[in-house]
Write a protein that holds these residues in place. Sequence first.
Motif, PDB file in Angstrom:
ATOM      1  N   GLY A 138       0.273  10.314  -5.469  1.00 30.26           N
ATOM      2  CA  GLY A 138       1.596  11.535  -5.963  1.00 30.26           C
ATOM      3  C   GLY A 138       1.707  12.280  -6.410  1.00 30.26           C
ATOM      4  N   LYS A 139       2.999  12.599  -6.180  1.00 32.52           N
ATOM      5  CA  LYS A 139       2.900  14.218  -7.341  1.00 32.52           C
ATOM      6  C   LYS A 139       2.921  13.659  -8.136  1.00 32.52           C
ATOM      7  CE  LYS A 139       6.558  17.878  -7.971  1.00 32.52           C
ATOM      8  NZ  LYS A 139       7.940  18.497  -6.998  1.00 32.52           N
ATOM      9  N   GLY A 140       3.867  13.058  -9.204  1.00 34.55           N
ATOM     10  CA  GLY A 140       3.431  12.187 -10.546  1.00 34.55           C
ATOM     11  C   GLY A 140       2.459  11.048 -10.899  1.00 34.55           C
ATOM     12  N   GLY A 141       1.732  10.698  -9.706  1.00 33.50           N
ATOM     13  CA  GLY A 141       1.355   9.914  -9.589  1.00 33.50           C
ATOM     14  C   GLY A 141      -0.019   9.635 -11.286  1.00 33.50           C
ATOM     15  N   TRP A 142      -0.585   9.152 -11.117  1.00 30.83           N
ATOM     16  CA  TRP A 142      -2.369   8.461 -12.491  1.00 30.83           C
ATOM     17  C   TRP A 142      -2.791   9.398 -12.527  1.00 30.83           C
ATOM     18  CZ3 TRP A 142      -0.396   6.056 -16.298  1.00 30.83           C
ATOM     19  CH2 TRP A 142       0.231   4.759 -16.643  1.00 30.83           C
TER      20      TRP A 142
ATOM     21  N   TRP B  95      -3.558  12.149 -15.391  1.00 26.84           N
ATOM     22  CA  TRP B  95      -5.025  11.770 -15.868  1.00 26.84           C
ATOM     23  C   TRP B  95      -5.686  13.425 -16.202  1.00 26.84           C
ATOM     24  CZ3 TRP B  95      -6.790   7.388 -13.302  1.00 26.84           C
ATOM     25  CH2 TRP B  95      -6.887   5.923 -13.762  1.00 26.84           C
ATOM     26  N   ASP B  96      -4.933  14.466 -15.293  1.00 25.77           N
ATOM     27  CA  ASP B  96      -5.695  15.812 -14.783  1.00 25.77           C
ATOM     28  C   ASP B  96      -5.241  16.419 -15.471  1.00 25.77           C
ATOM     29  OD1 ASP B  96      -7.493  17.607 -13.628  1.00 25.77           O
ATOM     30  OD2 ASP B  96      -6.090  18.379 -13.247  1.00 25.77           O
ATOM     31  N   LEU B  97      -3.679  16.164 -16.290  1.00 24.11           N
ATOM     32  CA  LEU B  97      -3.225  16.853 -16.963  1.00 24.11           C
ATOM     33  C   LEU B  97      -2.952  16.304 -18.162  1.00 24.11           C
ATOM     34  CD1 LEU B  97       0.681  16.816 -14.547  1.00 24.11           C
ATOM     35  CD2 LEU B  97      -1.405  19.076 -14.845  1.00 24.11           C
ATOM     36  N   GLN B  98      -3.575  15.599 -18.856  1.00 19.94           N
ATOM     37  CA  GLN B  98      -3.610  15.068 -20.065  1.00 19.94           C
ATOM     38  C   GLN B  98      -5.252  16.068 -20.938  1.00 19.94           C
ATOM     39  OE1 GLN B  98      -3.755  10.558 -20.383  1.00 19.94           O
ATOM     40  NE2 GLN B  98      -1.459  10.915 -20.533  1.00 19.94           N
TER      41      GLN B  98
ATOM     42  N   GLY C 145       0.975  -1.348  -0.123  1.00 24.02           N
ATOM     43  CA  GLY C 145       0.250   0.134  -0.074  1.00 24.02           C
ATOM     44  C   GLY C 145       0.743   1.399  -0.299  1.00 24.02           C
ATOM     45  N   LEU C 146       1.832   1.140   0.030  1.00 25.50           N
ATOM     46  CA  LEU C 146       2.867   2.124   0.698  1.00 25.50           C
ATOM     47  C   LEU C 146       3.741   2.797  -0.634  1.00 25.50           C
ATOM     48  CD1 LEU C 146       4.497   2.124   4.606  1.00 25.50           C
ATOM     49  CD2 LEU C 146       2.249   3.568   3.306  1.00 25.50           C
ATOM     50  N   ILE C 147       3.866   2.088  -1.407  1.00 23.85           N
ATOM     51  CA  ILE C 147       4.591   1.545  -2.349  1.00 23.85           C
ATOM     52  C   ILE C 147       3.531   2.162  -3.573  1.00 23.85           C
ATOM     53  CG2 ILE C 147       6.004   0.262  -3.848  1.00 23.85           C
ATOM     54  CD1 ILE C 147       6.916  -1.256  -2.380  1.00 23.85           C
ATOM     55  N   GLN C 148       2.294   1.871  -3.606  1.00 22.07           N
ATOM     56  CA  GLN C 148       1.279   1.848  -4.319  1.00 22.07           C
ATOM     57  C   GLN C 148       0.798   3.649  -4.300  1.00 22.07           C
ATOM     58  OE1 GLN C 148      -0.051   0.097  -7.299  1.00 22.07           O
ATOM     59  NE2 GLN C 148       1.775  -0.951  -6.682  1.00 22.07           N
ATOM     60  N   TYR C 149       0.950   3.992  -3.179  1.00 19.14           N
ATOM     61  CA  TYR C 149       0.652   5.560  -2.797  1.00 19.14           C
ATOM     62  C   TYR C 149       1.027   6.501  -3.465  1.00 19.14           C
ATOM     63  CZ  TYR C 149       0.017  10.091  -0.854  1.00 19.14           C
ATOM     64  OH  TYR C 149      -0.310  11.520  -0.318  1.00 19.14           O
TER      65      TYR C 149
END
Length: 146
Positions: free
Chosen positions: A22-26, A30-33, A13-17
């Motif tokens: 996170g800052k460069g997360g999915w 998606w929001d930036l796209q 879970g900590l690795i997936q966060y």
Amino acid sequence: MRLLFLVLFVLVGLIQYPLWLGKGGWFKVWDLQRQVAAQRETNDGLRARNAALEAEVRDLENGSGAIEERARGELGMMREGEVFVHILPQNTQPPAGGASLATEAATRPASTRASAPAASPPKPAARPANARPASGNTPGNASPRH
């Protein structure tokens, strides 16, 4: 064993966060796209507007047709000898000053409206047969001019 499973689950879970939140997360990607796609649409619209304005500038620089069109549309100008005709929508009342002309033109059939000659200026009233032409003398000055 149960404790080991729980510790591994928390570590995963900590690795997936950072991957998801996170800052460069999915979600951020998606929001930036989505923002990039919206900006591209805006840019395409602005490019089209700029192309239209550039074409209009070229027309204004090179030809007199665009200048004449603008003068007619925006300034209400017309050429010498032209007649301005304002066509009102069906359910509006004509202005008070031109009501008789508008109703007169509306009651005539279309074929006579198109081919009818322009109204000529009023003719001077006919003089009586015994009237003399004006000699330039006024009633207070009876002497003739020489």
